[in-house]
Write an enzyme that holds these catalytic residues in place. Structure first.
Site, PDB file in Angstrom:
ATOM      1  N   CYS A  18      70.582  21.141  47.134  1.00  0.00           N
ATOM      2  CA  CYS A  18      69.813  20.940  45.913  1.00  0.00           C
ATOM      3  C   CYS A  18      69.089  19.601  45.845  1.00  0.00           C
ATOM      4  O   CYS A  18      67.870  19.529  45.728  1.00  0.00           O
ATOM      5  CB  CYS A  18      70.742  21.099  44.716  1.00  0.00           C
ATOM      6  SG  CYS A  18      69.900  20.979  43.143  1.00  0.00           S
TER       7      CYS A  18
ATOM      8  N   ASP B 207      67.349  28.091  41.546  1.00  0.00           N
ATOM      9  CA  ASP B 207      68.406  27.475  42.341  1.00  0.00           C
ATOM     10  C   ASP B 207      69.206  28.540  43.094  1.00  0.00           C
ATOM     11  O   ASP B 207      69.810  29.418  42.484  1.00  0.00           O
ATOM     12  CB  ASP B 207      69.330  26.684  41.394  1.00  0.00           C
ATOM     13  CG  ASP B 207      70.230  25.706  42.127  1.00  0.00           C
ATOM     14  OD1 ASP B 207      70.327  25.797  43.361  1.00  0.00           O
ATOM     15  OD2 ASP B 207      70.836  24.853  41.462  1.00  0.00           O
TER      16      ASP B 207
ATOM     17  N   HIS C   1      68.530  16.739  38.902  1.00  0.00           N
ATOM     18  CA  HIS C   1      69.426  16.562  40.040  1.00  0.00           C
ATOM     19  C   HIS C   1      68.903  15.649  41.143  1.00  0.00           C
ATOM     20  O   HIS C   1      69.164  15.860  42.331  1.00  0.00           O
ATOM     21  CB  HIS C   1      69.818  17.926  40.629  1.00  0.00           C
ATOM     22  CG  HIS C   1      71.207  17.923  41.211  1.00  0.00           C
ATOM     23  ND1 HIS C   1      71.765  19.012  41.823  1.00  0.00           N
ATOM     24  CD2 HIS C   1      72.155  16.943  41.266  1.00  0.00           C
ATOM     25  CE1 HIS C   1      72.987  18.723  42.237  1.00  0.00           C
ATOM     26  NE2 HIS C   1      73.251  17.464  41.906  1.00  0.00           N
TER      27      HIS C   1
END
Length: 471
Positions: free
Chosen positions: A65, A25, A115
């Site tokens: 994301c 990430d 996510h």
């Protein structure tokens, strides 16, 4: 050091390849040894790169994301799925990469940050919202890496990874790989790690100490007034990166020791980059190179051999799924919008793609707009980056002659022909993807998303004192 040698015996009684996809990430492409950074230590990934294809122009088309993750597993662009902002849910009816492989007899596993569930960052995710993944040790989202929660399969009780979650999650991935290597089924495993996303100072002390007294170069596109802060942040950022590199080295060694390397496709990439002060900006969601360019390695000895190569193809986020499917001889659903680069990477076809789309549909609320965030649509080619906002042409950079994107050439006479061509390429891509480029809130209303006064989806997380906070 991970040794790369071909084993003649495959522990699995199958010719179907295994697949390991590793996602980190907020790791920008320039923060790797194999891409030329001499200040960050990534020896295991550097070794992997020597036996992989390094895609030097890979981009995160929407550098956020949740949108990236939806593109990754569906092969579709954000306005097709409606996943164009953080903390919204990908439709459970989506035809995902995990469903395809599971239907073809694969064991499927997901470990780490998910996510794309949209039901709160700490909520249990039931089986029907796992998009085809069976083995499940996952949390929607956390950046508390030393007190990191997860849910194990259908157990609704929250558990916590021991210590720094990168190490614990990578150890779990190694155990999964070992177990599956001794089974009759091929497997597909996604390992999704939270670092090096901020908070930067949370890496283990062992790795922070490596950079404490190290000289750090600040790129020329970072304003002087930010140098002190960015130097500190980069040291901590690099500490996370080196910790991840060590953990991934163990996974690579596990694959070798299991005797399945030759028949395992390994992908290493990031969901987006990190501006780290570039152009006075932080984090991501901007068209600048530090935000959109990501590291991308493909290691697949069965198809590519073990001699390292580089490729300048413009691989975008929706292209990952069809390319993996193509490389493993799986059918690609008609609904997939990304391009299958398999034959290009295998040298069977010339590359037909000379431009790819980048965008931001809805910025991170008013605080983002106050710092320069805005809706944009843009195009990246082998040499240029061009972007327009709702008011018209915004940025044009000649990346070959201006790698730090210091000179905005929009409206400059000497680049008029280039700008015109880039605008034409952008319009062609927008037409292809049915994108009429409206204000972000128009799309929020179209998809009936609930947002707060900041124009973002509200969520609750725990701060580092264990108290709930709303962002």
């Amino acid at each position: 050091m991970v040794l790369f040698v071909n084993y003649s015996v495959n522990a699995q009684p199958t010719n179907k390849p295994n697949i390991v996809v590793i996602i980190v990430d907020q790791w920008r492409a320039q923060a790797t040894g194999f891409n030329g950074n001499k200040e960050v230590s990534t020896p295991h990934l550097d070794q992997l790169a020597k036996h992989s294809i390094n895609l030097t122009n890979a981009v995160s088309g929407m550098p956020v994301c949740t949108p990236f993750r939806a593109q990754l597993i569906t092969g579709k662009y954000p306005l097709s799925t409606g996943v164009f902002m953080n903390d919204v849910m990908l439709d459970t009816a989506a035809y995902t990469i995990a469903k395809i492989y599971r239907n073809s007899g694969y064991a499927t596993g997901f470990i780490g940050k998910w996510h794309i569930d949209g039901h709160g960052r700490n909520s249990y995710i039931p089986e029907n919202r796992r998009q085809g993944f069976d083995y499940w040790k996952t949390l929607e989202c956390t950046h508390d890496y030393n007190h990191s929660a997860y849910y194990n399969g259908n157990d609704t009780g929250k558990k916590f990874w021991e210590g720094y979650d990168v190490i614990a999650q990578s150890n779990d991935a190694s155990q999964y790989i070992t177990d599956q290597a001794n089974s009759k089924k091929p497997f597909m495993l996604f390992l999704s790690l939270g670092p090096p996303h901020d908070p930067y100072p949370t890496a283990p002390a062992k790795y922070k100490d490596m950079y404490a007294n190290k000289n750090i170069t600040i790129n020329p596109n970072v304003p002087v007034g930010m140098h002190e802060k960015i130097t500190k942040d980069l040291k901590d950022y690099y500490a996370h990166i080196t910790a991840i590199d060590d953990a991934l080295g163990n996974i690579l060694q596990t694959i070798k020791q299991a005797g399945i390397d030759n028949n395992t496709l390994i992908v290493f990439t990031a969901d987006h980059g990190d501006l780290m002060g570039a152009h006075g900006q932080r984090n991501k969601q901007q068209p600048y190179a530090e935000s959109v360019k990501v590291p991308f390695l493909i290691h697949y000895p069965k198809a590519f051999g073990t001699t390292g190569k580089t490729s300048d193809i413009l691989l975008n986020s929706p292209d990952i799924m069809p390319t993996i499917l193509g490389l493993t001889n799986m059918p690609i659903p008609a609904a997939v919008e990304g391009f299958n680069y398999a034959d290009v990477l295998l040298g069977k076809k010339k590359n037909p793609i000379n431009a790819t789309l980048i965008s931001c549909v809805q910025p991170f609320g008013q605080w983002s707009r106050d710092k320069g965030g805005r809706e944009f649509r843009g195009v990246v080619t082998g040499q240029y980056t061009y972007a327009r906002d709702l008011n018209g042409p915004w940025l044009l950079f000649d990346n070959k002659n201006d790698p730090y994107q210091l000179n905005n050439m929009v409206g400059k006479k000497e680049y008029a022909t280039v700008q015109k061509k880039m605008e034409q390429q952008l319009q062609q891509l927008l037409t292809k993807h049915n994108d009429t480029f409206k204000p972000g809130m128009d799309y929020v209303r179209q998809w009936n998303y609930v947002v707060d006064e900041t124009e973002t989806v509200p969520y609750i997380k725990m701060n580092y004192e264990g108290k709930p906070v709303r962002e």
